[in-house]
Structure formats: structure tokens, C-alpha cells
Design a protein around this motif. Structure first.
Motif, PDB file in Angstrom:
ATOM      1  N   PHE A 131      -1.750  49.165  43.164  1.00 51.63           N
ATOM      2  CA  PHE A 131      -0.801  48.386  44.078  1.00 51.63           C
ATOM      3  C   PHE A 131       0.717  48.404  43.574  1.00 51.63           C
ATOM      4  N   LYS A 132       0.809  48.373  42.358  1.00 50.65           N
ATOM      5  CA  LYS A 132       2.151  48.128  41.812  1.00 50.65           C
ATOM      6  C   LYS A 132       2.671  49.618  41.800  1.00 50.65           C
ATOM      7  N   TYR A 133       1.865  50.555  41.274  1.00 49.61           N
ATOM      8  CA  TYR A 133       2.818  52.000  41.411  1.00 49.61           C
ATOM      9  C   TYR A 133       3.015  52.244  42.847  1.00 49.61           C
ATOM     10  N   LEU A 134       1.989  51.945  43.897  1.00 48.25           N
ATOM     11  CA  LEU A 134       2.229  52.291  45.292  1.00 48.25           C
ATOM     12  C   LEU A 134       3.564  51.694  45.869  1.00 48.25           C
ATOM     13  N   GLU A 135       3.807  50.479  45.403  1.00 47.90           N
ATOM     14  CA  GLU A 135       5.151  49.947  45.918  1.00 47.90           C
ATOM     15  C   GLU A 135       6.219  50.720  45.346  1.00 47.90           C
ATOM     16  N   GLU A 136       6.133  51.088  43.821  1.00 53.12           N
ATOM     17  CA  GLU A 136       7.277  51.433  43.413  1.00 53.12           C
ATOM     18  C   GLU A 136       7.518  53.090  43.815  1.00 53.12           C
ATOM     19  N   PHE A 137       6.327  53.677  44.138  1.00 59.21           N
ATOM     20  CA  PHE A 137       6.449  55.128  44.419  1.00 59.21           C
ATOM     21  C   PHE A 137       7.020  55.247  45.982  1.00 59.21           C
ATOM     22  N   VAL A 138       6.490  54.285  46.855  1.00 55.12           N
ATOM     23  CA  VAL A 138       7.089  54.286  48.314  1.00 55.12           C
ATOM     24  C   VAL A 138       8.667  53.900  48.211  1.00 55.12           C
ATOM     25  N   GLU A 139       9.059  53.100  47.814  1.00 54.67           N
ATOM     26  CA  GLU A 139      10.316  52.425  47.813  1.00 54.67           C
ATOM     27  C   GLU A 139      11.109  53.553  46.971  1.00 54.67           C
ATOM     28  N   ASP A 140      10.868  54.100  46.000  1.00 54.20           N
ATOM     29  CA  ASP A 140      11.658  55.477  45.360  1.00 54.20           C
ATOM     30  C   ASP A 140      11.659  56.400  46.411  1.00 54.20           C
ATOM     31  N   PHE A 141      10.514  56.805  47.224  1.00 52.19           N
ATOM     32  CA  PHE A 141      10.557  57.804  48.047  1.00 52.19           C
ATOM     33  C   PHE A 141      11.551  57.672  49.148  1.00 52.19           C
ATOM     34  N   LYS A 142      11.683  56.369  49.744  1.00 57.00           N
ATOM     35  CA  LYS A 142      12.356  56.068  50.988  1.00 57.00           C
ATOM     36  C   LYS A 142      13.931  56.251  50.484  1.00 57.00           C
ATOM     37  N   ALA A 143      14.233  55.879  48.904  1.00 55.66           N
ATOM     38  CA  ALA A 143      15.578  55.725  48.664  1.00 55.66           C
ATOM     39  C   ALA A 143      15.973  57.144  48.029  1.00 55.66           C
ATOM     40  N   ASN A 144      15.104  58.210  47.512  1.00 57.44           N
ATOM     41  CA  ASN A 144      15.545  59.191  46.981  1.00 57.44           C
ATOM     42  C   ASN A 144      15.164  60.595  47.079  1.00 57.44           C
ATOM     43  N   ALA A 145      13.845  60.653  48.166  1.00 62.76           N
ATOM     44  CA  ALA A 145      13.317  61.907  48.448  1.00 62.76           C
ATOM     45  C   ALA A 145      14.379  62.577  49.381  1.00 62.76           C
ATOM     46  N   PRO A 146      14.504  63.855  49.072  1.00 61.48           N
ATOM     47  CA  PRO A 146      15.469  64.813  49.907  1.00 61.48           C
ATOM     48  C   PRO A 146      14.870  65.134  51.245  1.00 61.48           C
ATOM     49  N   ILE A 147      14.822  64.052  52.108  1.00 62.75           N
ATOM     50  CA  ILE A 147      13.923  64.240  53.407  1.00 62.75           C
ATOM     51  C   ILE A 147      15.085  63.621  54.519  1.00 62.75           C
ATOM     52  N   TRP A 148      15.201  64.359  55.661  1.00 60.71           N
ATOM     53  CA  TRP A 148      16.225  64.018  56.648  1.00 60.71           C
ATOM     54  C   TRP A 148      15.830  63.785  57.901  1.00 60.71           C
ATOM     55  N   LYS A 149      15.764  62.645  58.504  1.00 63.40           N
ATOM     56  CA  LYS A 149      14.869  62.203  59.804  1.00 63.40           C
ATOM     57  C   LYS A 149      15.743  62.067  60.760  1.00 63.40           C
ATOM     58  N   TYR A 150      15.255  62.712  62.130  1.00 58.39           N
ATOM     59  CA  TYR A 150      15.809  62.700  63.314  1.00 58.39           C
ATOM     60  C   TYR A 150      15.047  62.074  64.308  1.00 58.39           C
ATOM     61  N   ASP A 151      15.554  61.476  65.248  1.00 60.31           N
ATOM     62  CA  ASP A 151      14.796  60.958  66.416  1.00 60.31           C
ATOM     63  C   ASP A 151      14.598  61.962  67.550  1.00 60.31           C
ATOM     64  N   LEU A 152      13.355  62.113  68.017  1.00 57.36           N
ATOM     65  CA  LEU A 152      13.225  63.040  69.315  1.00 57.36           C
ATOM     66  C   LEU A 152      13.384  62.158  70.380  1.00 57.36           C
TER      67      LEU A 152
END
Length: 144
Positions: A99-120
Motif C-alpha cells: 500500500f505504501k508503494y502504491l501511494e508513492e507510485f501513483v503520486e509520482d505517476f501523476k506528477a512526473n509521467a509524460p502523459i498529456w490529457k485532453y477532455d473529449l
């Protein structure tokens, strides 16, 4: 293990495949996270662009944990409301560190993964700038 899917991530077959691959590796817990596209503000869905070389580099940093295995799948292109755009699973010996790693991973993903989001909206892609985060070294989206 990083996987990319055009459109929504097939949740059940992906989780089953990951489970089968790692169930005999000595892990006592598999903790998944499933990101589902919500019908916020009347959107029809979300659309994603990603830069795979940079995403692979970001993900590699999470593969050097001795007591943990992380798998991840993400969409590119259009993902409609009710479909999954992000899926990950943490494999650990014990649930507490999982659970600790999951929290850290998802937060790092949201802040640093090179993915750009668009609304449809009405069949059009509208950049979700109000929900976008700046990525270091990412040109116009960076503060550098």
C-alpha cells in the motif's frame, strides 16, 4: 512491466495475466489500482498523448526496488467514460509495504509521467490545462 494500449485498458485480462506471471515469485500481495474515466463536467471521455521513450525512462526508476514488483498499463488515444485509462499492480511480500508503494507510485505517476490529457467534448479534444502538471524538461510544459 509497462504496457500501452490504444483506447481503454482491458482490465480483467491484464490483471489475470500479471497475476499468472508473478503468483509464484514469492509475493504475498498483489495490490491493483484501476483508474476509471469519470463523467465529470459532461465529458464523453478523455484522450491521451504520451511520449513512450520518456515514459519508459520514468518507469525504469520504479523497477529497482528489491522487495517489490510494479506493473503498469496506460492508454493512448481516446478512452470513453466508464473505461480504464490507467492500471497498475504492486506485488510485495506483505500488504503494508504494498500500500505504501502504491501511494508513492501513483503520486509520482501523476506528477512526473509524460502523459498529456485532453477532455473529449462534442467529439473534440480539448486540452485539460487546468489539470495538467508541468514536467521538467518538457519544452512548453516546463518551467525551464
Amino acid at each position: 512491466m509497462l504496457e500501452v494500449f490504444k483506447g481503454g485498458v482491458p482490465v480483467i485480462p491484464t490483471l489475470e495475466r500479471w497475476y499468472e506471471e508473478f503468483k509464484l515469485e514469492g509475493y504475498g500481495a498483489m495490490i491493483p489500482f484501476i483508474g476509471i474515466v469519470r463523467p465529470d463536467n459532461g465529458i464523453e471521455g478523455l484522450s491521451f498523448d504520451l511520449y513512450l521513450p520518456m515514459l519508459n525512462e520514468w518507469f525504469k526508476k520504479w523497477q529497482n526496488l528489491d522487495d517489490c514488483k510494479i506493473t503498469m498499463a496506460h492508454s493512448f488515444g481516446d478512452v470513453m467514460v466508464g473505461e480504464t485509462s490507467f492500471l497498475c499492480a504492486i506485488f510485495t511480500k506483505h500488504r503494508t509495504e504494498g500500500f505504501k508503494y502504491l501511494e508513492e507510485f501513483v503520486e509520482d505517476f501523476k506528477a512526473n509521467a509524460p502523459i498529456w490529457k485532453y477532455d473529449l467534448i462534442n467529439g473534440e479534444r480539448v486540452f485539460a490545462k487546468d489539470r495538467a502538471k508541468e514536467l521538467p524538461g518538457a519544452g512548453i510544459l516546463s518551467e525551464e
